[in-house]
Scaffold this active site. Structure first.
Site, short mmCIF file in Angstrom:
data_model
loop_
_atom_site.label_atom_id
_atom_site.label_comp_id
_atom_site.label_asym_id
_atom_site.label_seq_id
_atom_site.Cartn_x
_atom_site.Cartn_y
_atom_site.Cartn_z
N CYS A 53 0.87 -1.18 0.00
CA CYS A 53 0.00 0.00 0.00
C CYS A 53 0.91 1.23 0.00
CB CYS A 53 -0.86 -0.03 1.26
SG CYS A 53 -1.82 1.46 1.51
N CYS B 234 -0.97 3.90 -6.48
CA CYS B 234 -1.80 3.25 -5.46
C CYS B 234 -1.96 1.81 -5.95
CB CYS B 234 -3.16 3.95 -5.37
SG CYS B 234 -4.43 3.02 -4.49
#
Ligand code: DGL
Length: 246
Positions: free
Chosen positions: A69, A175
């Site tokens: 992440c 992302c």
């Protein structure tokens, strides 16, 4: 055992790259969809959530943690490394250096969460490799829509937020959820070049395993999937995405 965490199923794009590197290990994937999105939260809040997940994975026997992440990596990795000196943390970052290495002159769009783009870690990377032809685009709510898996809403979001960038050549997918919507992005921006941090992170994992003399290609692959919201549909979707490759 390797623990992988993300604020949902997006980190599957990182695990796919890890498997492509031939790493056969025992994995626990922690999808923290209960706290999605991380990207809109304060650094303090994300750190306390991520620390909870890290403690859980360490208690389950993980000795390597992959932060799949960008937001969690940008906000937490420095502090985690100093608080858990015996644990190996592998962190991801938006592949902006890859643009510098492979296609530096062209017009570049960096898509990421607000939290990632505002972080000290990302800003240092950006200023180091700035090609003076880059737009930083915080994509509020996009990871949530991908998590929800509704293509109509995703297409509408991209149409509204990307159509003014039709002259873009490079898109940094900052992302881990975004590589799942490459085709949707192409519908708006055409045939752009994508840059994705998951390749770098999986190569870094290989390097770290090699430097510790850990044999990783002859082992057995297994995966345990955990979702913090207890949404049973997540596991099926994750497994489908994992086996679909790309
Ligand atoms: N996959 C996360 C990232 O790479 C998702 C963002 C979020 O939870 O807001 O940044």
């Amino acid at each position: 055992m390797v623990g992988i965490l993300d604020s949902g199923i997006g980190g599957v794009t990182v695990l796919r790259e890890i498997l492509k590197q031939g790493i056969n290990a025992k994995f626990i994937y922690y999808s923290d969809s209960k706290h999605n999105p991380y990207g809109d939260k304060s650094e303090e809040e994300v750190y306390s959530i991520v620390k909870g997940v890290v403690d859980y994975l360490l208690n389950r026997g993980c000795d390597i943690i992959v932060l799949a992440c960008n937001t969690a990596s940008a906000m937490c990795v420095k502090r985690l490394r100093s608080e858990y000196p015996d644990t190996l943390f592998i962190a991801i970052e938006p592949a902006y250096k890859m643009v510098h290495d492979y296609n530096p002159k062209d017009k570049t769009l960096v898509m990421a969460t607000e939290g990632t783009l505002n972080s000290e870690k990302f800003l240092a990377l950006y200023h180091k490799y700035d090609n003076k032809n880059t737009i930083l685009l915080p994509c509020k709510r996009l990871a949530e829509l991908i998590e929800e898996g509704n293509d109509v809403k995703i297409d509408r979001y991209l149409e509204e937020n990307l159509s003014k960038y039709k002259d873009i050549d490079n898109v940094v997918l900052g992302c881990t959820h975004y590589p799942l919507i490459k085709e949707n992005i192409r519908k708006v921006l055409g045939n752009v070049k994508f840059f994705d941090g998951s390749v770098g992170v999986s190569k870094e994992l290989v390097r770290q395993l090699q430097s510790r003399d850990i044999k990783f290609s002859s082992g057995k692959f297994s995966i345990v999937f955990i979702d913090s919201s207890d949404d049973v549909s997540k596991k099926n979707r994750f497994m489908e995405l994992l086996s679909s490759g790309e």
